[in-house]
Design an enzyme around this catalytic site. Structure first.
Site, PDB file in Angstrom:
ATOM      1  N   GLU A  18     -21.692   7.214 -28.295  1.00 45.98           N
ATOM      2  CA  GLU A  18     -21.927   8.960 -28.569  1.00 45.98           C
ATOM      3  C   GLU A  18     -23.000   9.112 -27.921  1.00 45.98           C
ATOM      4  OE1 GLU A  18     -20.839   6.686 -32.832  1.00 45.98           O
ATOM      5  OE2 GLU A  18     -21.888   6.222 -30.762  1.00 45.98           O
ATOM      6  N   TRP A  19     -24.051   8.472 -27.378  1.00 45.84           N
ATOM      7  CA  TRP A  19     -25.169   8.782 -26.710  1.00 45.84           C
ATOM      8  C   TRP A  19     -24.823   9.029 -25.312  1.00 45.84           C
ATOM      9  CZ3 TRP A  19     -27.943   6.565 -22.614  1.00 45.84           C
ATOM     10  CH2 TRP A  19     -28.993   7.086 -22.430  1.00 45.84           C
ATOM     11  N   LYS A  20     -23.960   8.358 -24.674  1.00 44.61           N
ATOM     12  CA  LYS A  20     -23.281   8.525 -23.475  1.00 44.61           C
ATOM     13  C   LYS A  20     -22.722  10.109 -23.304  1.00 44.61           C
ATOM     14  CE  LYS A  20     -19.629   6.907 -20.546  1.00 44.61           C
ATOM     15  NZ  LYS A  20     -20.400   6.552 -19.048  1.00 44.61           N
ATOM     16  N   ILE A 440     -18.910   0.814   0.577  1.00 43.90           N
ATOM     17  CA  ILE A 440     -19.500  -0.257  -0.283  1.00 43.90           C
ATOM     18  C   ILE A 440     -17.978  -0.849  -0.768  1.00 43.90           C
ATOM     19  CG2 ILE A 440     -20.909  -1.509  -1.723  1.00 43.90           C
ATOM     20  CD1 ILE A 440     -22.171  -0.758   0.849  1.00 43.90           C
ATOM     21  N   SER A 442     -15.938   0.607  -3.886  1.00 50.05           N
ATOM     22  CA  SER A 442     -15.467   1.556  -4.806  1.00 50.05           C
ATOM     23  C   SER A 442     -15.088   3.090  -4.660  1.00 50.05           C
ATOM     24  CB  SER A 442     -16.010   1.426  -6.281  1.00 50.05           C
ATOM     25  OG  SER A 442     -17.377   1.573  -6.499  1.00 50.05           O
ATOM     26  N   TRP A 570     -24.942 -10.678 -14.693  1.00 52.86           N
ATOM     27  CA  TRP A 570     -24.303  -9.311 -15.394  1.00 52.86           C
ATOM     28  C   TRP A 570     -23.423  -9.790 -16.416  1.00 52.86           C
ATOM     29  CZ3 TRP A 570     -23.557  -5.555 -10.655  1.00 52.86           C
ATOM     30  CH2 TRP A 570     -24.366  -5.305 -10.044  1.00 52.86           C
ATOM     31  N   GLU A 614     -32.669  -9.226  -8.446  1.00 54.96           N
ATOM     32  CA  GLU A 614     -33.069  -8.741  -9.566  1.00 54.96           C
ATOM     33  C   GLU A 614     -33.221 -10.027 -10.743  1.00 54.96           C
ATOM     34  OE1 GLU A 614     -29.529  -7.576 -12.712  1.00 54.96           O
ATOM     35  OE2 GLU A 614     -29.656  -6.337 -10.997  1.00 54.96           O
ATOM     36  N   HIS A 703     -26.510   7.219  -6.551  1.00 51.41           N
ATOM     37  CA  HIS A 703     -26.855   7.315  -7.738  1.00 51.41           C
ATOM     38  C   HIS A 703     -27.018   8.837  -8.421  1.00 51.41           C
ATOM     39  CE1 HIS A 703     -27.868   3.161  -6.797  1.00 51.41           C
ATOM     40  NE2 HIS A 703     -27.156   2.846  -8.206  1.00 51.41           N
TER      41      HIS A 703
END
Length: 768
Positions: A18-20, A440, A442, A570, A614, A703
């Site tokens: 819902e937040w998204k 890259i 996609s 991930w 990361e 981004h």
């Protein structure tokens, strides 16, 4: 005397994301700011009710966010870069999101990984800092929880030293001198926040100082002591829980002497070192030990017997009145509930614990700590049976996989020839121009793509109809790439929901959750696959789409894979064997895919390792085994091909100098690195460090929805060419373009090609 339960933070996304949807509806203009705030409040209160119903003794408040908790702190304290304007009042939503997403005339602030996990935070900028308390959000949300639900919550605030250390000035993270310089300007704002919280009757405040786990000496603890002394003086009635996570504390004695009432230590990701300190050196009798015993970064059911043994060890040092049980870190990094996993094997389901289940585990273990195991014996029996069933399942004991692993010691994984020989053969075969230009991997996953996938999954269209649609998108984007003037093309990955999830769906040993969403950045949610069993290759994964795309063009089309370490970093990885063992199982499976792509005529194969940097352990002393295993698994994957097959890899932004030897040791022919979000400062590292293979530095930020100008991209290319040989350099965006809209993607790529053509014209060099 009673042990109590505490939480550090709860997921933001909502059970049904819902937040998204609220964020994206606001960005699209479908709701206004008041509607946005009403919807986020409803979700915020629903989350608090869950924690309340779970029976937690201490519930965090102000752990919610409209994007990112570091950005929230930046906005609250007015640390807004001047390019966005001058603010002397609480930021509007548009002003807040400008920092994260950029505007037409101002680039977005840098975004990077939160310590060593797959969450991104907005990096504070301290080039020309302005500090002013624009919004005491911690007071607002404390009052809301108390008024609406009767919760006397524990406000969660990112501590002043970590806020400074996580930021940059002139492109570099703040050193000790810069922290000392800026702290006197920032600290009064924290003091004001604490004073107002005290006036409202707040009893406990959770001050997150995660950077303490990267502190090596007692002398480095001094700034934290200065800040905490100031907060104690400003609000003596408030109890402070100093919270650390993701690793152990090295200057243990200095940290445990800090002027706080509770210290949160991670007993899950500490390699046993925090426990060693507590048992050997004791713990202050006047402080609470907030013991992080539940893994907040993985999804496996806790072994109750093991956890109770840990608790008993701690109770031998700390009396019950000074012991809290809590997750090792915020539950932000795990999915919300297993109740929506309706299609899962019951054996696997019994081994899973998402956020809600972890809260239940906390209450069970807290009761066991207070009343003994017999008080919850039924829960302990059920827990033991569930774990036994999972560990003895056939999925975790694949004889063929284990045999292949055992044979690894008898094999050597190297390319046939050294890089200079390979690259000469590749140039001859590929005949690429100077400054070869590519993407890259996609391309935008449009609403139509997502709706077709949903229809296919629901059985509303056939496999053949879905495959025809995917082929039509591939064909359309091959044409677009040729029209744009890209030199090396990609098929666009329209069949993939996520670069890790997709491979998890094609290999054995993985489970793809139905609703296991976690936040990666902003509204971006990912569903990390669950690696629960031995991993094996059963059939080609990407060959069909790659071969079809190549059949449509004379230009080379890259095969696109995700490398083993990124899949590990991930995913939610089984915890009954080592990560290195799982990683090598994945590498052996992907090796077959790379070989099959080459056999099918694919000349360039990109094996992406964006998460290599990361995932580095937070303490440098633990780096070498991690990096050695990263190189080993990458080479297992990539070294089965001929010299004239070109291997690419992609990495997200890293401190390049830190891992230059590892990146070179991967022995990929071409590497692309995400750089533009960091405003290109990585380029300066090539002035200090020689890199001998071919490289593409991302020339614009994907981004952000912002479309960079030709001049801006050209400047980025020209800056890179001042330190990188033109014959080494590739041109590409920062990262994949899946999350962008088609219109903005095409506009940005057109500008990238125009910038490249301008640079090529200025060089007037012959073809490569």
């Amino acid at each position: 005397m009673t042990v109590i339960s505490s939480n550090l933070g709860y997921p933001r996304l909502g059970e049904k994301r819902e937040w998204k949807k609220t964020l994206e509806h606001y960005w699209a203009g479908k709701i206004d700011e008041p509607e946005f705030h009403a919807e986020t409040k409803a979700l915020r209160l629903a989350n608090l009710k869950k924690e309340q119903a779970a029976g937690l003794d201490l519930i965090p408040v102000a752990d919610n966010s409209d994007y990112d908790h570091v950005l929230d702190t930046i906005a609250a304290f007015g640390i807004v870069p001047e390019r966005y304007g001058s603010f002397h009042k609480r930021l509007t939503l548009d002003e807040y999101y400008a920092i994260a997403r950029g505007t037409k005339n101002a680039v977005a602030s840098e975004m990077t990984k939160w310590f060593n996990i797959n969450y991104h935070y907005i990096v504070p900028e301290y080039d020309q800092p302005h500090f002013e308390l624009l919004d005491n959000r911690w007071l607002r949300f404390y009052n809301e929880a108390k008024t609406e639900l009767g919760i006397d919550g524990k406000p969660v605030i990112l501590g002043p030293i970590s806020l400074l250390k996580l930021g940059k000035r002139n492109g570099d993270y703040l050193d000790a001198d810069a922290v000392d310089e800026l702290l006197p300007q920032l600290l009064p704002l924290y003091e004001q926040v604490f004073t107002e919280l005290a006036q409202a009757g707040v009893k406990w405040v959770q001050v997150d100082e995660p950077t303490l786990v990267k502190v090596a000496t007692a002398a480095e603890v001094k700034p934290y002591e200065t800040a905490l002394n100031a907060l104690r003086k400003a609000a003596p009635s408030i109890n402070i829980e100093l919270q650390t996570y993701f690793d152990s504390i090295d200057p243990y004695e200095a940290v445990t002497k800090l002027p706080v009432q509770a210290i949160g230590l991670d007993f899950v990701h500490d390699n046993g070192e925090n426990l060693q300190h507590v048992l050997k050196d004791g713990f202050p009798s006047d402080k609470v030990l907030a013991a992080g015993i539940i893994d907040g970064h993985n999804i496996w059911t806790s072994n109750f017997a093991d956890k109770l043994a840990l608790i008993k060890n701690l109770q031998g040092v700390v009396d019950n009145n000074h012991l809290w049980l809590q997750p090792a870190n915020s539950l932000l990094h795990v999915p919300i509930t297993t109740k929506n996993e309706t299609k899962i094997d019951p054996v696997l389901l019994g081994g899973l614990a998402f956020a809600d289940e972890k809260l239940h585990e906390l209450t069970i273990l807290t009761k066991a700590a207070n009343e003994g195991k017999q008080a919850v014996s039924e829960e302990f029996t059920k827990n033991a049976a569930a774990l036994k069933a999972l560990n003895e399942s056939e999925h975790r004991n694949n004889a063929e996989v284990r045999a292949a692993e055992a044979n690894l010691a008898n094999e050597t994984f190297e390319r046939h020839s050294a890089f200079p020989t390979r690259i000469a053969l590749q140039h001859k075969k590929l005949q690429l121009p100077l400054l070869p230009t590519t993407s890259i991997g996609s391309f935008p996953q449009s609403k139509l793509v997502r709706s077709k996938r949903a229809a296919w999954r629901k059985g509303n269209i056939t496999d053949a109809e879905y495959e025809d649609f995917i082929k039509s998108e591939i064909k359309r984007w091959i044409g677009i790439q040729e029209d744009l003037g890209l030199d090396v093309l990609v098929h666009g990955e329209f069949e993939r929901t996520d670069m890790v999830e997709y491979f998890g769906q094609k290999l054995t040993g993985f489970y793809a959750t139905q609703n296991g969403w976690v936040q990666s950045y902003g509204s971006r949610g990912v569903r990390p696959p669950v690696i629960f069993g031995d991993v094996a290759y059963t059939k080609p994964i990407t060959v069909k789409e790659s071969v079809y795309a190549q059949s449509l063009t004379d230009k080379p089309v890259k095969g696109m894979l995700t490398a083993p370490l990124t899949i590990i970093n991930w995913s939610f990885v089984r915890d009954d064997i080592s990560k290195a063992q799982v990683q090598n199982q994945i590498a052996l499976a992907l090796r077959q895919e790379v070989i099959n792509l080459e056999k099918a005529g694919i000349k360039i194969i990109q094996v992406d390792e964006p998460a290599l940097r990361e995932g580095l352990p937070l303490k440098k002393r633990n780096w070498k085994p991690y990096l050695d295993e990263a190189v080993y698994s990458f080479k297992i994957t990539t070294t089965g091909v001929r010299d004239d097959t070109q291997i690419h890899t992609h990495m997200c932004y890293s401190d390049f100098e830190d891992i230059i030897d590892t990146i070179s040791a991967l022995d990929a022919d071409v590497i692309s690195i995400e750089t533009s979000r960091s405003h290109g400062e990585i380029i300066s590292s090539f002035e200090k460090t020689h890199y001998d293979k071919e490289i593409g530095l991302g020339v614009y930020d994907i981004h952000s929805p912002r479309v960079p100008s030709v001049e801006e991209i050209q400047a980025n290319i020209e800056r890179a060419l001042r330190v990188i040989d033109v014959h080494q350099f590739w041109i590409n965006p920062d990262c994949g373009l899946k999350t962008r809209q088609e219109r903005e993607t095409l506009a940005a790529l057109k500008n990238m090609i125009a910038a490249r053509d301008n640079v090529r014209a200025s060089l007037a060099e012959p073809t490569k």
